[in-house]
Design an enzyme around this catalytic site. Structure first.
Site, mmCIF file in Angstrom:
data_model
loop_
_atom_site.group_PDB
_atom_site.id
_atom_site.type_symbol
_atom_site.label_atom_id
_atom_site.label_comp_id
_atom_site.label_asym_id
_atom_site.label_seq_id
_atom_site.Cartn_x
_atom_site.Cartn_y
_atom_site.Cartn_z
ATOM 1 N N ASP A 10 -0.812 -7.403 -6.890
ATOM 2 C CA ASP A 10 -2.211 -7.180 -6.086
ATOM 3 C C ASP A 10 -2.109 -8.063 -4.699
ATOM 4 O O ASP A 10 -2.238 -9.528 -5.012
ATOM 5 C CB ASP A 10 -3.319 -7.958 -7.124
ATOM 6 N N VAL A 11 -2.267 -7.556 -3.837
ATOM 7 C CA VAL A 11 -2.049 -8.107 -2.415
ATOM 8 C C VAL A 11 -3.176 -9.128 -2.035
ATOM 9 O O VAL A 11 -3.227 -10.169 -1.284
ATOM 10 C CB VAL A 11 -1.856 -7.631 -1.020
ATOM 11 N N TYR A 15 -15.147 -4.381 6.887
ATOM 12 C CA TYR A 15 -13.787 -3.805 7.102
ATOM 13 C C TYR A 15 -13.457 -4.232 8.979
ATOM 14 O O TYR A 15 -12.400 -4.276 8.893
ATOM 15 C CB TYR A 15 -14.160 -2.041 6.889
ATOM 16 N N ALA A 16 -14.550 -3.928 9.671
ATOM 17 C CA ALA A 16 -14.084 -4.078 10.982
ATOM 18 C C ALA A 16 -13.699 -5.476 11.258
ATOM 19 O O ALA A 16 -12.870 -5.781 12.119
ATOM 20 C CB ALA A 16 -15.364 -3.713 11.928
ATOM 21 N N ARG A 67 0.396 5.383 -1.904
ATOM 22 C CA ARG A 67 -0.037 6.812 -1.589
ATOM 23 C C ARG A 67 -0.331 6.825 -0.073
ATOM 24 O O ARG A 67 -0.291 5.602 0.443
ATOM 25 C CB ARG A 67 -1.370 7.247 -2.360
ATOM 26 N N GLY A 81 0.786 -1.156 0.133
ATOM 27 C CA GLY A 81 -0.066 -0.071 -0.018
ATOM 28 C C GLY A 81 0.802 1.212 -0.031
ATOM 29 O O GLY A 81 0.395 2.464 0.444
ATOM 30 N N ALA A 82 2.013 1.185 -0.671
ATOM 31 C CA ALA A 82 2.963 2.158 -0.332
ATOM 32 C C ALA A 82 3.065 3.368 -1.544
ATOM 33 O O ALA A 82 3.442 4.254 -1.711
ATOM 34 C CB ALA A 82 4.394 1.615 -0.680
ATOM 35 N N SER A 85 -7.057 -0.685 12.302
ATOM 36 C CA SER A 85 -7.925 0.508 12.335
ATOM 37 C C SER A 85 -8.656 0.573 13.764
ATOM 38 O O SER A 85 -8.744 -0.435 14.158
ATOM 39 C CB SER A 85 -8.950 0.430 11.217
HETATM 40 P P1 NAD Z 1 -5.343 4.798 0.479
HETATM 41 O O1 NAD Z 1 -6.601 4.407 -0.168
HETATM 42 O O2 NAD Z 1 -4.972 6.276 0.405
HETATM 43 O O3 NAD Z 1 -4.335 3.655 0.085
HETATM 44 C C1 NAD Z 1 -4.298 2.532 -0.083
HETATM 45 C C2 NAD Z 1 -2.889 1.856 -0.684
HETATM 46 O O4 NAD Z 1 -3.350 0.430 -0.770
HETATM 47 C C3 NAD Z 1 -2.972 2.381 -2.177
HETATM 48 O O5 NAD Z 1 -1.590 2.443 -2.306
HETATM 49 C C4 NAD Z 1 -3.248 1.069 -2.774
HETATM 50 O O6 NAD Z 1 -2.675 0.762 -4.098
HETATM 51 C C5 NAD Z 1 -2.975 -0.193 -1.920
HETATM 52 N N1 NAD Z 1 -3.646 -1.234 -2.103
HETATM 53 C C6 NAD Z 1 -5.163 -1.358 -2.035
HETATM 54 N N2 NAD Z 1 -5.706 -2.357 -2.685
HETATM 55 C C7 NAD Z 1 -4.523 -3.155 -2.973
HETATM 56 C C8 NAD Z 1 -4.196 -4.450 -3.554
HETATM 57 N N3 NAD Z 1 -5.396 -5.310 -3.977
HETATM 58 N N4 NAD Z 1 -3.062 -4.801 -3.822
HETATM 59 C C9 NAD Z 1 -2.095 -3.905 -3.414
HETATM 60 N N5 NAD Z 1 -2.189 -2.564 -2.924
HETATM 61 C C10 NAD Z 1 -3.199 -2.306 -2.781
HETATM 62 O O7 NAD Z 1 -5.574 4.357 1.977
HETATM 63 P P2 NAD Z 1 -4.842 4.946 3.332
HETATM 64 O O8 NAD Z 1 -5.698 5.904 3.906
HETATM 65 O O9 NAD Z 1 -3.474 5.142 3.215
HETATM 66 O O10 NAD Z 1 -4.914 3.560 4.139
HETATM 67 C C11 NAD Z 1 -4.025 2.875 4.303
HETATM 68 C C12 NAD Z 1 -4.170 1.618 5.447
HETATM 69 O O11 NAD Z 1 -4.460 2.396 6.545
HETATM 70 C C13 NAD Z 1 -5.294 0.736 5.118
HETATM 71 O O12 NAD Z 1 -5.178 -0.455 5.684
HETATM 72 C C14 NAD Z 1 -6.561 1.586 6.094
HETATM 73 O O13 NAD Z 1 -7.290 0.653 6.263
HETATM 74 C C15 NAD Z 1 -5.880 1.895 7.002
HETATM 75 N N6 NAD Z 1 -6.525 3.022 7.873
HETATM 76 C C16 NAD Z 1 -6.550 4.257 7.312
HETATM 77 C C17 NAD Z 1 -7.309 5.232 7.935
HETATM 78 C C18 NAD Z 1 -7.497 6.483 7.580
HETATM 79 O O14 NAD Z 1 -8.491 7.203 7.986
HETATM 80 N N7 NAD Z 1 -7.131 6.806 6.404
HETATM 81 C C19 NAD Z 1 -7.596 4.705 9.215
HETATM 82 C C20 NAD Z 1 -7.459 3.497 9.937
HETATM 83 C C21 NAD Z 1 -6.896 2.645 9.158
#
Ligand code: NAD
Length: 248
Positions: free
Chosen positions: A64-65, A156-157, A17, A14-15, A143
């Site tokens: 694709d994870v 998600y939860a 963005r 998920g790196a 989360s």
């Molecule tokens: P985001 O949507 O900005 O980024 C998600 C990243 O995950 C992207 O780089 C995307 O390419 C990658 N991704 C998604 N599905 C994928 C797949 N199948 N294969 C490979 N890569 C994949 O999300 P974010 O807000 O940066 O969240 C990152 C993590 O933090 C997530 O696990 C999210 O659940 C968790 N999180 C976020 C928040 C928030 O408020 N933003 C809060 C709690 C937890």
């Protein structure tokens, strides 16, 4: 900078963005070689290039994870290249929100596969060399929703609570091998994921946060960077909420 043999190797999913990007940047700044993984080369490629341009060491690969086979192939490739991945950060995640009666099977399955089963798959392939080396750090990004639940986010939860069970169980399995397993549970962080929330939702959320602001991706990155460090070597099986005081 190019990778040198003294550097620890970190893999961040998920790196491309948001939070994962910030974690990749922080780990590179701490002197690690960082493998940036996301769904598309167009997102993780520029992140690795920017790290290199600022003097860090990084590479990228689109994986694709949610695809077990793709995770296996990529893991084998990384292990052949680097010997061991020292630090694994499972950060890739998606939401497919909806109240239960309207939640499709696909929305359930996709969220579980991307957020939870992906952690199992990466750890299964990458943890054995860590245990042999008697050094490793596994950090799963969950989360606060995994602790509190949330109407409209049963999938998600469940996935994020699942990460907590996985984290605690594997912490016990790997502890004697000096491999720590922890989770970071962000509250509401300003990223593309939360940009989807409407104004009324954002106002309601701010009302729940004692610090009265959304978090920054860098708030999660600094906690993760610490858990990956030598200094965090006696911490395992913990869930760290980073949420402005929302869950106490
Ligand atoms: P985001 O949507 O900005 O980024 C998600 C990243 O995950 C992207 O780089 C995307 O390419 C990658 N991704 C998604 N599905 C994928 C797949 N199948 N294969 C490979 N890569 C994949 O999300 P974010 O807000 O940066 O969240 C990152 C993590 O933090 C997530 O696990 C999210 O659940 C968790 N999180 C976020 C928040 C928030 O408020 N933003 C809060 C709690 C937890």
């Amino acid at each position: 900078m190019t990778e040198d043999s003294e550097m620890k190797v970190a893999l961040v999913t998920g790196a491309g963005r948001g939070i994962g990007k910030s974690i990749a940047e922080a780990l590179a700044k701490s002197g690690h070689h960082v493998i940036c993984v996301s769904r598309s080369a167009e997102s993780c490629g520029p992140v690795a290039e920017a790290i290199q341009a600022s003097g860090g060491s990084a590479e990228s690969l689109a994986v694709d994870v949610a695809d077990r086979n793709a995770v296996q192939v990529a893991s084998e490739q990384f292990l052949e290249q680097h010997g061991t991945i020292d630090i694994l950060v499972n950060c890739a995640g998606i939401t497919r929100d909806g109240l239960l009666f309207r939640m499709s099977d696909a929305d359930w399955d996709d969220v579980i596969a991307t957020n939870l089963s992906s952690c199992f798959a990466w750890i299964k392939h990458l943890a054995r060399p860590m245990t042999r080396k008697r050094w490793g750090r596994i950090i799963n990004i969950s989360s606060v929703i995994g602790l509190m639940g949330n109407a409209g986010q049963a999938n998600y939860a469940a996935a994020k609570s699942g990460i907590h069970g996985l984290t605690k169980s594997l912490a016990k399995e790997f502890a004697a091998r000096n491999v720590t397993v922890n989770a970071v549970a962000p509250g509401f962080i300003t990223t593309d994921m939360t940009a989807e929330l409407n104004e009324a939702q954002q106002t309601a959320i701010l009302g729940m946060i004692p610090m009265k602001r959304m978090g920054l991706a860098s708030d999660i990155a600094s906690t993760t960077d610490f858990l990956a460090s030598e200094g965090a070597g006696y911490i395992t099986g913990q869930i760290f909420t980073v949420d402005g005081g929302m869950v106490m």
